[in-house]
Scaffold this motif. Structure first.
Motif, PDB file in Angstrom:
ATOM      1  N   GLN A  43       0.812  -1.210   0.000  1.00 59.43           N
ATOM      2  CA  GLN A  43       0.000   0.000   0.000  1.00 59.43           C
ATOM      3  C   GLN A  43       0.852   1.269   0.000  1.00 59.43           C
ATOM      4  OE1 GLN A  43      -3.743  -0.160   2.436  1.00 59.43           O
ATOM      5  NE2 GLN A  43      -2.826  -2.037   3.260  1.00 59.43           N
ATOM      6  N   LEU A  44       2.080   1.106  -0.456  1.00 63.46           N
ATOM      7  CA  LEU A  44       3.020   2.225  -0.481  1.00 63.46           C
ATOM      8  C   LEU A  44       2.543   3.318  -1.439  1.00 63.46           C
ATOM      9  CD1 LEU A  44       5.843   3.213   0.478  1.00 63.46           C
ATOM     10  CD2 LEU A  44       6.774   2.131  -1.595  1.00 63.46           C
ATOM     11  N   ARG A  45       2.696   4.581  -1.019  1.00 66.95           N
ATOM     12  CA  ARG A  45       2.268   5.712  -1.855  1.00 66.95           C
ATOM     13  C   ARG A  45       3.427   6.597  -2.293  1.00 66.95           C
ATOM     14  NH1 ARG A  45      -2.756   7.673   2.003  1.00 66.95           N
ATOM     15  NH2 ARG A  45      -3.938   5.701   1.958  1.00 66.95           N
ATOM     16  N   THR A  46       4.362   6.872  -1.380  1.00 69.65           N
ATOM     17  CA  THR A  46       5.436   7.798  -1.723  1.00 69.65           C
ATOM     18  C   THR A  46       6.783   7.262  -1.256  1.00 69.65           C
ATOM     19  OG1 THR A  46       5.191   9.040   0.351  1.00 69.65           O
ATOM     20  CG2 THR A  46       3.902   9.792  -1.545  1.00 69.65           C
ATOM     21  N   LEU A  47       7.817   7.631  -2.031  1.00 68.25           N
ATOM     22  CA  LEU A  47       9.207   7.330  -1.672  1.00 68.25           C
ATOM     23  C   LEU A  47       9.936   8.664  -1.636  1.00 68.25           C
ATOM     24  CD1 LEU A  47       8.318   4.917  -4.007  1.00 68.25           C
ATOM     25  CD2 LEU A  47      10.312   3.931  -2.878  1.00 68.25           C
ATOM     26  N   ALA A  48      10.523   9.011  -0.522  1.00 71.03           N
ATOM     27  CA  ALA A  48      11.075  10.339  -0.325  1.00 71.03           C
ATOM     28  C   ALA A  48      12.513  10.440  -0.856  1.00 71.03           C
ATOM     29  CB  ALA A  48      11.023  10.702   1.164  1.00 71.03           C
ATOM     30  N   PHE A  49      13.106  11.613  -0.706  1.00 71.88           N
ATOM     31  CA  PHE A  49      14.449  11.950  -1.157  1.00 71.88           C
ATOM     32  C   PHE A  49      15.464  10.879  -0.748  1.00 71.88           C
ATOM     33  CE2 PHE A  49      18.446  14.003   0.225  1.00 71.88           C
ATOM     34  CZ  PHE A  49      18.885  14.518  -0.994  1.00 71.88           C
ATOM     35  N   ASN A  50      16.215  10.377  -1.744  1.00 74.92           N
ATOM     36  CA  ASN A  50      17.316   9.431  -1.520  1.00 74.92           C
ATOM     37  C   ASN A  50      16.888   8.136  -0.836  1.00 74.92           C
ATOM     38  OD1 ASN A  50      18.909  11.383  -2.649  1.00 74.92           O
ATOM     39  ND2 ASN A  50      20.352  11.552  -0.944  1.00 74.92           N
ATOM     40  N   ALA A  51      15.619   7.774  -0.935  1.00 74.67           N
ATOM     41  CA  ALA A  51      15.106   6.635  -0.171  1.00 74.67           C
ATOM     42  C   ALA A  51      15.916   5.367  -0.395  1.00 74.67           C
ATOM     43  CB  ALA A  51      13.635   6.398  -0.524  1.00 74.67           C
ATOM     44  N   PHE A  52      16.299   5.047  -1.661  1.00 72.56           N
ATOM     45  CA  PHE A  52      17.097   3.851  -1.957  1.00 72.56           C
ATOM     46  C   PHE A  52      18.336   4.212  -2.795  1.00 72.56           C
ATOM     47  CE2 PHE A  52      12.902   2.109  -1.100  1.00 72.56           C
ATOM     48  CZ  PHE A  52      13.183   1.019  -0.295  1.00 72.56           C
ATOM     49  N   LYS A  53      18.819   5.396  -2.648  1.00 73.52           N
ATOM     50  CA  LYS A  53      19.970   5.853  -3.422  1.00 73.52           C
ATOM     51  C   LYS A  53      21.218   5.040  -3.093  1.00 73.52           C
ATOM     52  CE  LYS A  53      23.007   9.877  -4.006  1.00 73.52           C
ATOM     53  NZ  LYS A  53      23.299  11.268  -3.565  1.00 73.52           N
ATOM     54  N   GLY A  54      21.998   4.761  -4.155  1.00 76.89           N
ATOM     55  CA  GLY A  54      23.321   4.180  -3.961  1.00 76.89           C
ATOM     56  C   GLY A  54      23.326   2.718  -3.571  1.00 76.89           C
ATOM     57  N   ASN A  55      22.301   1.956  -3.934  1.00 75.99           N
ATOM     58  CA  ASN A  55      22.319   0.521  -3.668  1.00 75.99           C
ATOM     59  C   ASN A  55      22.673  -0.240  -4.955  1.00 75.99           C
ATOM     60  OD1 ASN A  55      21.244  -0.088  -0.734  1.00 75.99           O
ATOM     61  ND2 ASN A  55      20.014   1.628  -1.510  1.00 75.99           N
ATOM     62  N   ARG A  56      22.474  -1.562  -4.944  1.00 79.79           N
ATOM     63  CA  ARG A  56      22.801  -2.374  -6.111  1.00 79.79           C
ATOM     64  C   ARG A  56      21.568  -3.145  -6.603  1.00 79.79           C
ATOM     65  NH1 ARG A  56      27.959  -2.502  -7.207  1.00 79.79           N
ATOM     66  NH2 ARG A  56      27.851  -4.476  -8.363  1.00 79.79           N
ATOM     67  N   LEU A  57      20.465  -2.461  -6.549  1.00 79.44           N
ATOM     68  CA  LEU A  57      19.205  -3.068  -6.987  1.00 79.44           C
ATOM     69  C   LEU A  57      19.190  -3.216  -8.517  1.00 79.44           C
ATOM     70  CD1 LEU A  57      16.724  -0.989  -4.779  1.00 79.44           C
ATOM     71  CD2 LEU A  57      17.499  -3.348  -4.386  1.00 79.44           C
ATOM     72  N   THR A  58      18.860  -4.411  -8.991  1.00 77.63           N
ATOM     73  CA  THR A  58      18.769  -4.652 -10.438  1.00 77.63           C
ATOM     74  C   THR A  58      17.329  -4.586 -10.945  1.00 77.63           C
ATOM     75  OG1 THR A  58      18.663  -7.041 -10.053  1.00 77.63           O
ATOM     76  CG2 THR A  58      20.849  -6.072 -10.428  1.00 77.63           C
ATOM     77  N   SER A  59      16.383  -4.638 -10.034  1.00 83.94           N
ATOM     78  CA  SER A  59      14.977  -4.516 -10.420  1.00 83.94           C
ATOM     79  C   SER A  59      14.193  -3.987  -9.241  1.00 83.94           C
ATOM     80  CB  SER A  59      14.403  -5.870 -10.869  1.00 83.94           C
ATOM     81  OG  SER A  59      14.402  -6.790  -9.789  1.00 83.94           O
ATOM     82  N   ILE A  60      13.049  -3.418  -9.535  1.00 83.20           N
ATOM     83  CA  ILE A  60      12.169  -2.933  -8.484  1.00 83.20           C
ATOM     84  C   ILE A  60      10.730  -3.035  -8.987  1.00 83.20           C
ATOM     85  CG2 ILE A  60      12.237  -0.516  -9.225  1.00 83.20           C
ATOM     86  CD1 ILE A  60      12.217  -1.785  -5.576  1.00 83.20           C
ATOM     87  N   ASP A  61       9.850  -3.531  -8.135  1.00 82.28           N
ATOM     88  CA  ASP A  61       8.440  -3.686  -8.471  1.00 82.28           C
ATOM     89  C   ASP A  61       7.653  -2.677  -7.649  1.00 82.28           C
ATOM     90  OD1 ASP A  61       5.981  -4.497  -9.275  1.00 82.28           O
ATOM     91  OD2 ASP A  61       6.034  -6.472  -8.317  1.00 82.28           O
ATOM     92  N   LEU A  62       7.241  -1.610  -8.327  1.00 79.30           N
ATOM     93  CA  LEU A  62       6.504  -0.565  -7.618  1.00 79.30           C
ATOM     94  C   LEU A  62       5.032  -0.950  -7.533  1.00 79.30           C
ATOM     95  CD1 LEU A  62       8.067   2.598  -9.291  1.00 79.30           C
ATOM     96  CD2 LEU A  62       8.589   1.661  -7.036  1.00 79.30           C
ATOM     97  N   PRO A  63       4.417  -0.925  -6.353  1.00 77.02           N
ATOM     98  CA  PRO A  63       3.004  -1.281  -6.201  1.00 77.02           C
ATOM     99  C   PRO A  63       2.109  -0.308  -6.971  1.00 77.02           C
ATOM    100  CG  PRO A  63       4.097  -1.227  -4.076  1.00 77.02           C
ATOM    101  CD  PRO A  63       5.056  -0.628  -5.050  1.00 77.02           C
TER     102      PRO A  63
END
Length: 476
Positions: free
Chosen positions: A68-88
């Protein structure tokens, strides 16, 4: 790892009934699942926000976001090594640099997303991007420094910010007519812009000119307007070369002298070139297909690059065959036709010594008309096409006299009238009476005396006529 709210720092908001995640509560992990809800004080709060810098540079390789996520704020996941992301499907806004500097290779923004912040997905490896239909604006540097070669913009997009797609190796761009503004350097990439093709719908948005931080870079990007708007674009548009023309190529099939291409402005027409020539061949027209089945229409506007094909037919001498006699009737219409008339180009036929009232069709060789005088004539037909010997046919043409019809005379029949005397019914006859009443008037007999006398006179007249006629007949 399984979602456990105790692994994360969080807060709840009683007024909105929602929870926000602030980061790890203790030991970090490279793969995490953020809980969908937080239970606090006996109440369950859905997680609707990830706070600023919550997982910045956390070494994450995988993350499952709350449903039920609505917002992701400044730098929330910056600088990681994520290759994929599934936004709800519930996410509405991705904040500034939220996923900056990861290893994402593809991205789908759900249609619930209405905004992406500055640099939100910059410096990744995205080659496949699906934008939300809910987006109306793309912020500066939102997708810069990725590996995109093309992108499809949803119809609601009106604003594309500066540097928003800078550093991507685009090959083609399709700009919808709803886009009103494209910022400076929005698609700048010095190494690839010389081959960038930009298809522009409508009359085009406001853009930064090529020589001043051009929206499509400072290289040789080519602007391709829609055909119906091509005339509204000059040879240059904001300093960029336009491909407002289309190319018409003439394929002569190995015959004649080559004809230069035509390059009309899209949605305009061209004139057919002069007919090509080739010694022993005759040009038969221009066609849309190599099989020469569809004749090209030069009155139709040119809307795309086109090749037209020349048709050819080998030159052949004329041939003319048919019956050597022809019969007509004076005063009546008639026709004589040859059996064959061939040649390339098509021959023209003439005839000498035709009787008055007859004429020849030069295209078909037919002799037709209404001759006026009977007789027999020797006629020579000649077929010519300027190639090879003429073809001739000698014809004996006979005009027969019209048939004479003798009129039939009839004499009217004379009918002798029959006179009848009316009969008197004895029952109606009156008994005898005195012949005189003393007044000099005859007694009534029951008969009309006047009618009887008239009938008797008529009978005598008829009998007299009959006697006179017999007398004439004997004397004759």
């Amino acid at each position: 790892m399984d979602a456990d709210q105790n692994d994360f720092r969080w807060s709840v908001d009683g007024s909105t009934g929602t929870a926000t995640i602030f980061g790890f509560a203790g030991a970090r992990a490279s793969s995490i699942t953020i809980p969908d809800t937080i239970v606090s004080g006996g109440q369950t709060y859905p997680v609707t926000a990830i706070a600023r810098e919550a997982f910045e540079n956390a070494g994450l390789t995988s993350v499952v976001l709350p449903n039920q996520l609505r917002t992701l704020a400044f730098n929330a996941f910056k600088g990681n090594r994520l290759t994929s992301i599934d936004l709800p499907e519930t996410v509405t806004y991705v904040g500034e640099s939220a996923f900056y500097g990861n290893l994402l290779t593809s991205l789908v923004l759900p249609n619930s997303v209405t905004g992406v912040g500055f640099n939100s997905f910059g410096y990744n490896r995205i080659t496949d991007l699906t934008l939300s239909t809910g987006l109306t604006s793309i912020d500066s540097m939102a997708f810069h420094a990725n590996l995109l070669t093309s992108v499809t913009f949803p119809a609601n997009i009106t604003h594309i910010g500066e540097w928003s797609f800078e550093g991507n190796p685009f090959q083609t761009l399709n700009i919808p007519s709803t886009v009103q503004y494209i910022g400076p350097d929005a698609f700048f990439n010095a190494s690839t812009n010389p081959t960038l093709i930009v298809n522009v719908e409508g009359t085009g948005p406001i853009v930064s000119p090529r020589d001043n931080r051009g929206s499509f870079g400072s290289g040789g990007a080519t602007i391709v307007p829609q055909c119906q708007y091509a005339s509204q674009f000059g040879a240059l548009w904001n300093g960029y070369t336009t491909a407002r023309t289309r190319t018409v190529t003439y394929d002569l099939g190995g015959h004649g002298t080559p004809i230069a291409d035509d390059t009309p402005i899209c949605n305009t027409t061209i004139h057919a070139p002069a007919d090509p020539t080739d010694g022993d061949w005759v040009f038969t027209g221009w066609f849309d297909d190599v099989d020469l089945t569809v004749e090209h229409d030069f009155t139709a506007p040119v809307t795309e690059d086109t090749t037209v094909y020349a048709g050819w037919s080998a030159l052949t001498a004329p041939t003319l065959t048919g019956r050597t006699t022809a019969s007509f009737v004076a005063g009546e219409k008639g026709t004589w036709s040859p059996d064959t008339l061939d040649g390339s180009p098509a021959p023209t036929v003439t005839a000498d010594n035709l009787p008055d009232g007859l004429a020849i069709d030069p295209d078909t060789g037919d002799i037709a008309g209404t001759p006026t005088v009977a007789g027999t004539t020797q006629v020579t037909l000649t077929a010519r096409n300027g190639h090879g010997p003429d073809a001739t046919l000698d014809l004996t043409l006979t005009v027969e006299a019209a048939a004479v019809t003798t009129p039939v005379v009839t004499t009217p029949e004379v009918t002798t009238p029959v006179v009848t005397t009316p009969e008197v019914d004895p029952k109606e006859a009156r008994p005898a009476a005195d012949v005189s009443h003393g007044d000099g008037v005859l007694p009534s007999t029951g008969m009309d005396v006047t009618a009887s006398m008239l009938a008797f006179g008529l009978l005598l007249t008829v009998m007299g006529l009959a006697v006179v006629r017999r007398g004439r007949t004997r004397s004759d």
